[in-house]
Design a protein around this motif. Sequence first.
Motif, PDB file in Angstrom:
ATOM      1  N   MET A 185       0.852  -1.173   0.000  1.00 15.45           N
ATOM      2  CA  MET A 185       0.000   0.000   0.000  1.00 15.45           C
ATOM      3  C   MET A 185       0.901   1.240   0.000  1.00 15.45           C
ATOM      4  SD  MET A 185      -2.915   1.118   2.764  1.00 15.45           S
ATOM      5  CE  MET A 185      -4.126  -0.094   2.383  1.00 15.45           C
ATOM      6  N   ASN A 186       0.671   2.111  -0.948  1.00 13.24           N
ATOM      7  CA  ASN A 186       1.529   3.287  -1.023  1.00 13.24           C
ATOM      8  C   ASN A 186       1.060   4.379  -0.057  1.00 13.24           C
ATOM      9  OD1 ASN A 186      -0.633   4.576  -2.209  1.00 13.24           O
ATOM     10  ND2 ASN A 186       0.130   4.337  -4.282  1.00 13.24           N
ATOM     11  N   PHE A 187       1.841   5.426   0.028  1.00 12.49           N
ATOM     12  CA  PHE A 187       1.580   6.502   0.984  1.00 12.49           C
ATOM     13  C   PHE A 187       0.214   7.148   0.767  1.00 12.49           C
ATOM     14  CE2 PHE A 187       1.835  11.019   2.097  1.00 12.49           C
ATOM     15  CZ  PHE A 187       2.051  10.900   3.459  1.00 12.49           C
ATOM     16  N   THR A 188      -0.139   7.410  -0.479  1.00 13.96           N
ATOM     17  CA  THR A 188      -1.416   8.059  -0.785  1.00 13.96           C
ATOM     18  C   THR A 188      -2.585   7.186  -0.351  1.00 13.96           C
ATOM     19  OG1 THR A 188      -0.362   9.103  -2.683  1.00 13.96           O
ATOM     20  CG2 THR A 188      -2.747   9.145  -2.612  1.00 13.96           C
ATOM     21  N   ALA A 189      -2.493   5.908  -0.595  1.00 15.70           N
ATOM     22  CA  ALA A 189      -3.564   4.992  -0.214  1.00 15.70           C
ATOM     23  C   ALA A 189      -3.697   4.921   1.305  1.00 15.70           C
ATOM     24  CB  ALA A 189      -3.312   3.612  -0.793  1.00 15.70           C
ATOM     25  N   LYS A 190      -2.574   4.924   2.007  1.00 14.95           N
ATOM     26  CA  LYS A 190      -2.614   4.898   3.473  1.00 14.95           C
ATOM     27  C   LYS A 190      -3.260   6.161   4.020  1.00 14.95           C
ATOM     28  CE  LYS A 190       1.405   1.970   4.296  1.00 14.95           C
ATOM     29  NZ  LYS A 190       2.731   1.888   4.889  1.00 14.95           N
ATOM     30  N   LEU A 191      -2.895   7.290   3.442  1.00 19.27           N
ATOM     31  CA  LEU A 191      -3.467   8.562   3.870  1.00 19.27           C
ATOM     32  C   LEU A 191      -4.969   8.589   3.622  1.00 19.27           C
ATOM     33  CD1 LEU A 191      -2.778  11.324   5.035  1.00 19.27           C
ATOM     34  CD2 LEU A 191      -2.411  12.123   2.699  1.00 19.27           C
ATOM     35  N   ARG A 192      -5.384   8.139   2.463  1.00 19.97           N
ATOM     36  CA  ARG A 192      -6.804   8.087   2.117  1.00 19.97           C
ATOM     37  C   ARG A 192      -7.561   7.164   3.082  1.00 19.97           C
ATOM     38  NH1 ARG A 192      -6.413   6.571  -3.155  1.00 19.97           N
ATOM     39  NH2 ARG A 192      -5.942   8.725  -3.678  1.00 19.97           N
ATOM     40  N   ALA A 193      -6.975   6.022   3.398  1.00 19.52           N
ATOM     41  CA  ALA A 193      -7.616   5.074   4.312  1.00 19.52           C
ATOM     42  C   ALA A 193      -7.755   5.676   5.711  1.00 19.52           C
ATOM     43  CB  ALA A 193      -6.816   3.777   4.368  1.00 19.52           C
ATOM     44  N   ARG A 194      -6.733   6.404   6.158  1.00 17.36           N
ATOM     45  CA  ARG A 194      -6.811   7.046   7.474  1.00 17.36           C
ATOM     46  C   ARG A 194      -7.904   8.093   7.510  1.00 17.36           C
ATOM     47  NH1 ARG A 194      -1.271   8.822  10.128  1.00 17.36           N
ATOM     48  NH2 ARG A 194      -2.820   9.564  11.607  1.00 17.36           N
ATOM     49  N   ARG A 195      -8.047   8.848   6.423  1.00 13.92           N
ATOM     50  CA  ARG A 195      -9.103   9.864   6.361  1.00 13.92           C
ATOM     51  C   ARG A 195     -10.485   9.225   6.400  1.00 13.92           C
ATOM     52  NH1 ARG A 195      -6.726  13.727   1.604  1.00 13.92           N
ATOM     53  NH2 ARG A 195      -5.114  14.741   2.840  1.00 13.92           N
ATOM     54  N   VAL A 196     -10.652   8.125   5.691  1.00 21.50           N
ATOM     55  CA  VAL A 196     -11.935   7.421   5.689  1.00 21.50           C
ATOM     56  C   VAL A 196     -12.247   6.898   7.083  1.00 21.50           C
ATOM     57  CG1 VAL A 196     -13.129   5.369   4.824  1.00 21.50           C
ATOM     58  CG2 VAL A 196     -11.904   6.853   3.243  1.00 21.50           C
ATOM     59  N   GLU A 197     -11.253   6.314   7.747  1.00 27.60           N
ATOM     60  CA  GLU A 197     -11.463   5.800   9.099  1.00 27.60           C
ATOM     61  C   GLU A 197     -11.827   6.921  10.059  1.00 27.60           C
ATOM     62  OE1 GLU A 197      -7.983   3.662  10.244  1.00 27.60           O
ATOM     63  OE2 GLU A 197      -8.228   2.168   8.669  1.00 27.60           O
ATOM     64  N   ALA A 198     -11.147   8.052   9.954  1.00 31.56           N
ATOM     65  CA  ALA A 198     -11.452   9.194  10.827  1.00 31.56           C
ATOM     66  C   ALA A 198     -12.864   9.705  10.571  1.00 31.56           C
ATOM     67  CB  ALA A 198     -10.438  10.306  10.602  1.00 31.56           C
ATOM     68  N   ARG A 199     -13.253   9.788   9.308  1.00 36.76           N
ATOM     69  CA  ARG A 199     -14.599  10.241   8.960  1.00 36.76           C
ATOM     70  C   ARG A 199     -15.652   9.284   9.535  1.00 36.76           C
ATOM     71  NH1 ARG A 199     -14.434  10.002   3.375  1.00 36.76           N
ATOM     72  NH2 ARG A 199     -12.887  11.645   3.509  1.00 36.76           N
ATOM     73  N   ASN A 200     -15.378   7.990   9.441  1.00 34.67           N
ATOM     74  CA  ASN A 200     -16.323   7.005   9.972  1.00 34.67           C
ATOM     75  C   ASN A 200     -16.423   7.084  11.493  1.00 34.67           C
ATOM     76  OD1 ASN A 200     -16.925   6.116   7.430  1.00 34.67           O
ATOM     77  ND2 ASN A 200     -15.536   4.370   7.516  1.00 34.67           N
ATOM     78  N   ARG A 201     -15.265   7.268  12.161  1.00 35.36           N
ATOM     79  CA  ARG A 201     -15.287   7.400  13.616  1.00 35.36           C
ATOM     80  C   ARG A 201     -16.107   8.610  14.050  1.00 35.36           C
ATOM     81  NH1 ARG A 201      -9.854   6.024  13.302  1.00 35.36           N
ATOM     82  NH2 ARG A 201      -9.272   8.216  13.450  1.00 35.36           N
ATOM     83  N   LYS A 202     -15.921   9.729  13.340  1.00 35.57           N
ATOM     84  CA  LYS A 202     -16.685  10.938  13.664  1.00 35.57           C
ATOM     85  C   LYS A 202     -18.176  10.723  13.447  1.00 35.57           C
ATOM     86  CE  LYS A 202     -13.006  14.202  12.566  1.00 35.57           C
ATOM     87  NZ  LYS A 202     -12.551  15.239  11.624  1.00 35.57           N
ATOM     88  N   ALA A 203     -18.535  10.038  12.377  1.00 38.21           N
ATOM     89  CA  ALA A 203     -19.948   9.787  12.082  1.00 38.21           C
ATOM     90  C   ALA A 203     -20.577   8.890  13.143  1.00 38.21           C
ATOM     91  CB  ALA A 203     -20.102   9.158  10.701  1.00 38.21           C
TER      92      ALA A 203
END
Length: 48
Positions: free
Chosen positions: A1-19
């Motif tokens: 998994m490259n850096f961009t994909a990891k960053l995108r995955a972290r953002r999705v996880e954070a968004r889901n946690r907030k929701a």
Amino acid sequence: MNFTAKLRARRVEARNRKAVARAIDTAPTPAMRHELIAIAQSQVANLR
């Protein structure tokens, strides 16, 4: 998994946690709140 994909995955996880946190905070009844907490906990257990 490259850096961009990891960053995108972290953002999705954070968004889901907030929701989920927002849904728990605004749950209309204590029973609904407990149900949401149980669902969130079971999903976290499946990820690890």
